[in-house]
Scaffold this motif. Structure first.
Motif, PDB file in Angstrom:
ATOM      1  N   ALA A  51       5.138   1.438   3.669  1.00 24.50           N
ATOM      2  CA  ALA A  51       6.414   0.928   4.190  1.00 24.50           C
ATOM      3  C   ALA A  51       6.237  -0.168   5.240  1.00 24.50           C
ATOM      4  O   ALA A  51       7.023  -0.264   6.180  1.00 24.50           O
ATOM      5  CB  ALA A  51       7.281   2.065   4.723  1.00 24.50           C
ATOM      6  N   GLY A  52       5.254  -1.018   5.057  1.00 20.84           N
ATOM      7  CA  GLY A  52       5.021  -2.086   6.031  1.00 20.84           C
ATOM      8  C   GLY A  52       6.220  -2.992   6.234  1.00 20.84           C
ATOM      9  O   GLY A  52       6.669  -3.210   7.360  1.00 20.84           O
ATOM     10  N   GLY A  53       6.775  -3.515   5.154  1.00 22.26           N
ATOM     11  CA  GLY A  53       7.948  -4.380   5.271  1.00 22.26           C
ATOM     12  C   GLY A  53       9.167  -3.617   5.746  1.00 22.26           C
ATOM     13  O   GLY A  53       9.949  -4.111   6.565  1.00 22.26           O
ATOM     14  N   SER A  54       9.334  -2.401   5.263  1.00 23.82           N
ATOM     15  CA  SER A  54      10.471  -1.576   5.674  1.00 23.82           C
ATOM     16  C   SER A  54      10.374  -1.195   7.139  1.00 23.82           C
ATOM     17  O   SER A  54      11.383  -1.158   7.856  1.00 23.82           O
ATOM     18  CB  SER A  54      10.551  -0.310   4.818  1.00 23.82           C
ATOM     19  OG  SER A  54      10.829  -0.645   3.479  1.00 23.82           O
ATOM     20  N   SER A  55       9.167  -0.898   7.611  1.00 27.47           N
ATOM     21  CA  SER A  55       9.020  -0.555   9.025  1.00 27.47           C
ATOM     22  C   SER A  55       9.277  -1.775   9.906  1.00 27.47           C
ATOM     23  O   SER A  55       9.831  -1.645  10.999  1.00 27.47           O
ATOM     24  CB  SER A  55       7.649   0.058   9.308  1.00 27.47           C
ATOM     25  OG  SER A  55       6.618  -0.873   9.101  1.00 27.47           O
ATOM     26  N   ASP A  56       8.930  -2.967   9.419  1.00 24.54           N
ATOM     27  CA  ASP A  56       9.245  -4.183  10.165  1.00 24.54           C
ATOM     28  C   ASP A  56      10.763  -4.363  10.265  1.00 24.54           C
ATOM     29  O   ASP A  56      11.299  -4.689  11.324  1.00 24.54           O
ATOM     30  CB  ASP A  56       8.614  -5.408   9.498  1.00 24.54           C
ATOM     31  CG  ASP A  56       7.090  -5.400   9.542  1.00 24.54           C
ATOM     32  OD1 ASP A  56       6.505  -4.652  10.355  1.00 24.54           O
ATOM     33  OD2 ASP A  56       6.489  -6.136   8.742  1.00 24.54           O
TER      34      ASP A  56
ATOM     35  N   ASP B  89      13.216   2.400   1.941  1.00 26.01           N
ATOM     36  CA  ASP B  89      12.411   3.068   2.968  1.00 26.01           C
ATOM     37  C   ASP B  89      12.881   2.761   4.386  1.00 26.01           C
ATOM     38  O   ASP B  89      12.426   3.397   5.340  1.00 26.01           O
ATOM     39  CB  ASP B  89      10.933   2.666   2.852  1.00 26.01           C
ATOM     40  CG  ASP B  89      10.189   3.407   1.757  1.00 26.01           C
ATOM     41  OD1 ASP B  89      10.669   4.483   1.338  1.00 26.01           O
ATOM     42  OD2 ASP B  89       9.129   2.914   1.331  1.00 26.01           O
ATOM     43  N   VAL B  90      13.776   1.794   4.548  1.00 28.93           N
ATOM     44  CA  VAL B  90      14.195   1.380   5.888  1.00 28.93           C
ATOM     45  C   VAL B  90      14.892   2.510   6.649  1.00 28.93           C
ATOM     46  O   VAL B  90      14.585   2.717   7.832  1.00 28.93           O
ATOM     47  CB  VAL B  90      15.056   0.102   5.851  1.00 28.93           C
ATOM     48  CG1 VAL B  90      15.506  -0.298   7.258  1.00 28.93           C
ATOM     49  CG2 VAL B  90      14.284  -1.041   5.190  1.00 28.93           C
ATOM     50  N   PRO B  91      15.809   3.279   6.034  1.00 29.26           N
ATOM     51  CA  PRO B  91      16.444   4.346   6.810  1.00 29.26           C
ATOM     52  C   PRO B  91      15.428   5.314   7.426  1.00 29.26           C
ATOM     53  O   PRO B  91      15.529   5.660   8.605  1.00 29.26           O
ATOM     54  CB  PRO B  91      17.334   5.057   5.782  1.00 29.26           C
ATOM     55  CG  PRO B  91      17.671   3.990   4.800  1.00 29.26           C
ATOM     56  CD  PRO B  91      16.406   3.168   4.698  1.00 29.26           C
ATOM     57  N   TYR B  92      14.448   5.751   6.629  1.00 29.78           N
ATOM     58  CA  TYR B  92      13.426   6.632   7.200  1.00 29.78           C
ATOM     59  C   TYR B  92      12.682   5.933   8.337  1.00 29.78           C
ATOM     60  O   TYR B  92      12.434   6.527   9.388  1.00 29.78           O
ATOM     61  CB  TYR B  92      12.409   7.111   6.154  1.00 29.78           C
ATOM     62  CG  TYR B  92      11.217   7.666   6.871  1.00 29.78           C
ATOM     63  CD1 TYR B  92      11.291   8.917   7.478  1.00 29.78           C
ATOM     64  CD2 TYR B  92      10.066   6.906   7.056  1.00 29.78           C
ATOM     65  CE1 TYR B  92      10.236   9.402   8.242  1.00 29.78           C
ATOM     66  CE2 TYR B  92       9.016   7.375   7.810  1.00 29.78           C
ATOM     67  CZ  TYR B  92       9.109   8.620   8.404  1.00 29.78           C
ATOM     68  OH  TYR B  92       8.073   9.067   9.175  1.00 29.78           O
TER      69      TYR B  92
ATOM     70  N   ALA C  22       0.811  -1.210   0.000  1.00 32.78           N
ATOM     71  CA  ALA C  22       0.000   0.000   0.000  1.00 32.78           C
ATOM     72  C   ALA C  22       0.849   1.267   0.000  1.00 32.78           C
ATOM     73  O   ALA C  22       0.318   2.362   0.141  1.00 32.78           O
ATOM     74  CB  ALA C  22      -0.934   0.007   1.207  1.00 32.78           C
ATOM     75  N   GLY C  23       2.175   1.115  -0.108  1.00 38.12           N
ATOM     76  CA  GLY C  23       3.049   2.280  -0.094  1.00 38.12           C
ATOM     77  C   GLY C  23       3.225   2.887   1.281  1.00 38.12           C
ATOM     78  O   GLY C  23       3.632   4.036   1.413  1.00 38.12           O
TER      79      GLY C  23
END
Length: 160
Positions: free
Chosen positions: A95-100, A131-134, A92-93
């Motif tokens: 960052a679900g995986g990146s936030s995990d 998106d992980v750094p953010y 959905a844009g």
């Protein structure tokens, strides 16, 4: 250890140019929102589980990639079992995986007392995904490059 992974929204996204590496230089303003996944990390054999049957539970999951990147970068940490209770919509844009992945980095930093700053963790996160750094830093921030340059604490001011 249990950690929350916060979804993000892009308040603005400007595509500046195509880079030689195939990515685009971007300039974005991102903000964290109170929609979260809950991650549970325990010492184990490296198993991965989630409440959604269609999510990958192998080495392709960004949370597992983040754990491996943390161990590689710091020389710290043991193999962990990771469970994700997923509430951020998939693809959905937000960052679900990146936030995990970011939550795993923050948790391991705490678990193994490495005392890395958020920006140092963000550097490790950049090896996992754009998106992980953010997501490591969170809040409201200016994000540039392909996502690896994060200026935290951005405040919007109006002359009006």
């Amino acid at each position: 250890m249990e950690k929350q992974a916060y979804a993000k929204l892009n308040l603005s996204l400007d595509i500046l140019r195509r880079r030689e590496d195939g990515f685009h230089d971007l300039q974005m303003v991102m903000v964290s929102i109170d929609l979260t996944d809950t991650l549970t990390l325990t010492p184990g054999e490296g198993s991965m589980s989630t409440n959604l049957s269609f999510l990958p539970t192998d080495g392709s999951n960004l949370a597992q990639k983040a754990a491996a990147a943390f161990r590689s970068a710091t020389g710290q940490g043991e193999v962990l079992d990771i469970h994700i209770d997923k509430h951020i919509p998939v693809c959905a844009g937000m960052a679900g995986g990146s936030s995990d992945a970011a939550a795993v980095l923050r948790a391991m930093n705490e678990m193994y007392h490495t005392n890395l700053s958020p920006l140092e963790l963000a550097d490790i996160g950049a090896t996992v995904g754009s998106d992980v750094p953010y997501c490591v830093v969170g809040g409201t921030a200016l994000v540039e490059g392909r996502g690896e340059r994060v200026t935290p604490g951005l405040l919007y001011t109006s002359d009006a």
